[in-house]
Scaffold this motif. Sequence first.
Motif, PDB file in Angstrom:
ATOM      1  N   LEU A  40       0.733  -0.938  -0.312  1.00 52.20           N
ATOM      2  CA  LEU A  40      -0.327   0.028   0.120  1.00 52.20           C
ATOM      3  C   LEU A  40       0.953   1.008  -0.216  1.00 52.20           C
ATOM      4  O   LEU A  40       0.683   1.829  -0.513  1.00 52.20           O
ATOM      5  N   ASP A  41       2.409   1.041   0.265  1.00 56.42           N
ATOM      6  CA  ASP A  41       3.027   1.746   0.676  1.00 56.42           C
ATOM      7  C   ASP A  41       4.028   2.247  -0.750  1.00 56.42           C
ATOM      8  O   ASP A  41       4.870   1.100  -0.612  1.00 56.42           O
ATOM      9  N   PRO A  42       4.442   3.436  -2.002  1.00 58.43           N
ATOM     10  CA  PRO A  42       5.207   3.282  -2.626  1.00 58.43           C
ATOM     11  C   PRO A  42       6.555   2.964  -2.056  1.00 58.43           C
ATOM     12  O   PRO A  42       7.483   2.182  -2.847  1.00 58.43           O
ATOM     13  N   GLY A  43       6.829   3.195  -0.931  1.00 56.34           N
ATOM     14  CA  GLY A  43       8.522   3.666  -0.836  1.00 56.34           C
ATOM     15  C   GLY A  43       8.631   2.427  -0.680  1.00 56.34           C
ATOM     16  O   GLY A  43       9.959   2.553   0.286  1.00 56.34           O
ATOM     17  N   LEU A  69      -0.823  -0.069  -6.524  1.00 57.07           N
ATOM     18  CA  LEU A  69      -0.031   1.105  -7.025  1.00 57.07           C
ATOM     19  C   LEU A  69      -0.889   2.128  -8.095  1.00 57.07           C
ATOM     20  O   LEU A  69      -1.585   3.009  -7.650  1.00 57.07           O
ATOM     21  N   TYR A  70      -1.546   0.909  -8.870  1.00 57.30           N
ATOM     22  CA  TYR A  70      -2.015   1.756 -10.015  1.00 57.30           C
ATOM     23  C   TYR A  70      -3.450   1.924  -9.899  1.00 57.30           C
ATOM     24  O   TYR A  70      -3.560   2.974 -10.463  1.00 57.30           O
ATOM     25  N   ALA A  71      -3.563   1.413  -8.315  1.00 56.97           N
ATOM     26  CA  ALA A  71      -4.946   2.051  -8.152  1.00 56.97           C
ATOM     27  C   ALA A  71      -5.176   2.927  -6.741  1.00 56.97           C
ATOM     28  O   ALA A  71      -5.996   4.098  -7.444  1.00 56.97           O
ATOM     29  N   ILE A  72      -4.278   2.721  -6.457  1.00 58.16           N
ATOM     30  CA  ILE A  72      -4.109   4.149  -4.821  1.00 58.16           C
ATOM     31  C   ILE A  72      -3.477   4.913  -5.559  1.00 58.16           C
ATOM     32  O   ILE A  72      -3.636   6.247  -4.733  1.00 58.16           O
ATOM     33  N   HIS A  73      -2.847   5.202  -6.206  1.00 60.98           N
ATOM     34  CA  HIS A  73      -1.257   5.716  -6.635  1.00 60.98           C
ATOM     35  C   HIS A  73      -0.926   6.466  -7.484  1.00 60.98           C
ATOM     36  O   HIS A  73      -1.585   5.750  -8.485  1.00 60.98           O
ATOM     37  N   ASP A  74      -0.324   7.688  -7.975  1.00 61.18           N
ATOM     38  CA  ASP A  74       0.381   7.637  -9.486  1.00 61.18           C
ATOM     39  C   ASP A  74       1.313   8.354  -9.346  1.00 61.18           C
ATOM     40  O   ASP A  74       1.637   8.636  -8.432  1.00 61.18           O
ATOM     41  N   ALA A  75       1.997   8.184 -10.875  1.00 60.41           N
ATOM     42  CA  ALA A  75       3.473   8.689 -10.844  1.00 60.41           C
ATOM     43  C   ALA A  75       3.600   9.635 -11.504  1.00 60.41           C
ATOM     44  O   ALA A  75       2.141   9.183 -12.696  1.00 60.41           O
ATOM     45  N   LEU A  76       4.856  10.159 -11.848  1.00 56.63           N
ATOM     46  CA  LEU A  76       5.073  11.025 -12.640  1.00 56.63           C
ATOM     47  C   LEU A  76       4.339  10.850 -13.558  1.00 56.63           C
ATOM     48  O   LEU A  76       4.620  11.369 -15.020  1.00 56.63           O
ATOM     49  N   VAL A  77       5.844   9.794 -13.785  1.00 57.31           N
ATOM     50  CA  VAL A  77       5.696   8.801 -15.527  1.00 57.31           C
ATOM     51  C   VAL A  77       5.795   6.989 -14.947  1.00 57.31           C
ATOM     52  O   VAL A  77       5.782   7.116 -14.071  1.00 57.31           O
ATOM     53  N   LYS A  78       4.922   7.094 -15.804  1.00 57.46           N
ATOM     54  CA  LYS A  78       4.219   5.011 -16.000  1.00 57.46           C
ATOM     55  C   LYS A  78       4.160   4.257 -16.923  1.00 57.46           C
ATOM     56  O   LYS A  78       3.609   5.094 -18.134  1.00 57.46           O
ATOM     57  N   PRO A  79       3.535   3.560 -17.107  1.00 56.36           N
ATOM     58  CA  PRO A  79       3.837   2.759 -18.744  1.00 56.36           C
ATOM     59  C   PRO A  79       1.787   2.459 -18.071  1.00 56.36           C
ATOM     60  O   PRO A  79       1.129   2.211 -17.011  1.00 56.36           O
ATOM     61  N   MET A  80       1.336   3.018 -19.367  1.00 52.47           N
ATOM     62  CA  MET A  80       0.469   2.981 -19.836  1.00 52.47           C
ATOM     63  C   MET A  80      -0.352   2.889 -21.802  1.00 52.47           C
ATOM     64  O   MET A  80       1.407   2.793 -21.898  1.00 52.47           O
ATOM     65  N   PRO A  81      -1.185   2.568 -21.444  1.00 54.87           N
ATOM     66  CA  PRO A  81      -1.354   2.005 -23.081  1.00 54.87           C
ATOM     67  C   PRO A  81      -0.873   2.915 -24.339  1.00 54.87           C
ATOM     68  O   PRO A  81      -0.760   2.129 -25.599  1.00 54.87           O
ATOM     69  N   ALA A  82      -0.443   4.445 -23.759  1.00 52.90           N
ATOM     70  CA  ALA A  82       0.293   4.754 -24.567  1.00 52.90           C
ATOM     71  C   ALA A  82       1.644   4.762 -24.488  1.00 52.90           C
ATOM     72  O   ALA A  82       2.682   4.956 -25.971  1.00 52.90           O
ATOM     73  N   GLY A  83       2.201   4.224 -24.074  1.00 51.13           N
ATOM     74  CA  GLY A  83       3.993   3.754 -23.884  1.00 51.13           C
ATOM     75  C   GLY A  83       3.952   3.459 -22.831  1.00 51.13           C
ATOM     76  O   GLY A  83       4.057   3.744 -21.454  1.00 51.13           O
ATOM     77  N   PRO A  84       5.282   2.860 -22.417  1.00 51.03           N
ATOM     78  CA  PRO A  84       6.167   2.620 -21.466  1.00 51.03           C
ATOM     79  C   PRO A  84       6.698   3.261 -20.176  1.00 51.03           C
ATOM     80  O   PRO A  84       6.856   2.968 -18.837  1.00 51.03           O
TER      81      PRO A  84
END
Length: 513
Positions: free
Chosen positions: A46-49, A61-76
Amino acid sequence: MARIVRTLVVLSLLTAGGLAADIQPALAADGQMVWAVHVTIASRWLDPGETEAAITPFMVLYAIHDALVKPMPAGPTTPSLAESWTASPDGTTYDFLLRANAKFHDGSPVTAEDVKFTFERYKGGAAALLKEKVKEVRVVDTRRVRFVLKEPWPDFMTFYGTTATGAGWVVPKKYIERVGDEAYKKAPIGAGPYKFVSFNPGVELVLEAFDGYWRKAPAVKRLVLRSIPDETTRAAALKRGDADVAYYLTGPVAEEVRRTPGLTLTGWRTNTVFFLDFVEQWDPKSPWADRRVRLAASVAIDRKAINESEFLGFGALGGSIAPRAMEFALPLEPHPFDPKRAKALLAEAGYPNGFDAGDLNPNAPYFSAGEAIVGNLAAVGIRTRLRTMERAAFLTAWREKKMRGVVMAGLGAGGNAATRIEALATRGGMYAYGVVPEVEDLFQRQARELDRKKREELLHQIQRILYERVVFAPVWENALIRAYGPRVEESALTLVPSYPYTAPYEELRLKAR
């Protein structure tokens, strides 16, 4: 005979659970989806750290949190909390511009201070390497943050902006400073599409849609991730309508689900490679210190049979710890199945009658594949005992270097061949029990090399060394088999390339009633 018995038992359990009958009525709760998850969710996920160098934590993580940049349908490396990012011409600084409308679940904005705080508290996979390479993180203003490197590092965005690590998944500084790290894991606040509601360890994680999510408001209002370690029970729950999505189905269970009207089964090739890690090879007194013994174990494995019987042939066979689709991966063929050669190698190494090799520790819940490997090894005289444990406990014991015997491991974190090698075969690697000095030297050289072709050759050299010395024995490239039920319009199971679970969660849709 064992396979026949298992098949009969599975079919009887599935029939008892309703899999041989017609689809049962859908879940009563509007706007809710339930997952039958194959592992027990750990509170640390539950903690990205604390993110391990593995793919499993990203299920949360994909549910509760978000990243500056991450893999998505548009690219890695898709801009997420950061609307854009730029690198300086000399490759020593990276500037990120945060979205003006990005906010945490308590309504507070995501700021550059949060990004800096998140990086500095990070202690998960590749933390030592990241902090060795990053000189400082500067807050330029509320929405701008700058990473200053000690020297050009071509893999910064690969380690920071993919599932290779959790370092870029941002947490709220003020909230964590107020409640502390342990309390944060019990009631996490993130910036992702779903808010934390409750967590019953070993049972379920409940989440609720966050309408203020910057990308889009989720269409499904409530998610329940339910831990169901037994796959026949997961499949039966899917059939009855108690679950909408089931992870990790194998062999007869997967075949039965595939034949069931109303259920959709998908096999998705991921970044995960399963391999034998001979963790005692670094002890000169161990039989595993002899390359011939490790090679004997490798050629004793019937990889093709395991792929077909366990994974319906969806997986692939390879000879590297980096999957063929990964950047800088060297396409190596696996050692061919040859029990006769395995026995000859053992005799040559001084073990004509084989030897007792201790435990074989399989990554949960791949226990039946582990049983097959135990049988393959026993057939040539390498006697092991299957020792099972739950996924989170397995990762902890492996990471803390408490494993003995042989580890049947699997890593599915994204990135490239360098990120995979870092975790398994370098001095700072989270799961590295020992290091080949030549590999360490080549790894440090490639990390500083700015010429892509030269980097690729250095990384290929590393993979050749690991292959030739049989430091690991890759078994198969995973294709996780999942299934979903008749209520689901969009399962988000195939949107992010090479990712094994649902993502992005905000794309989920249920069929209109």
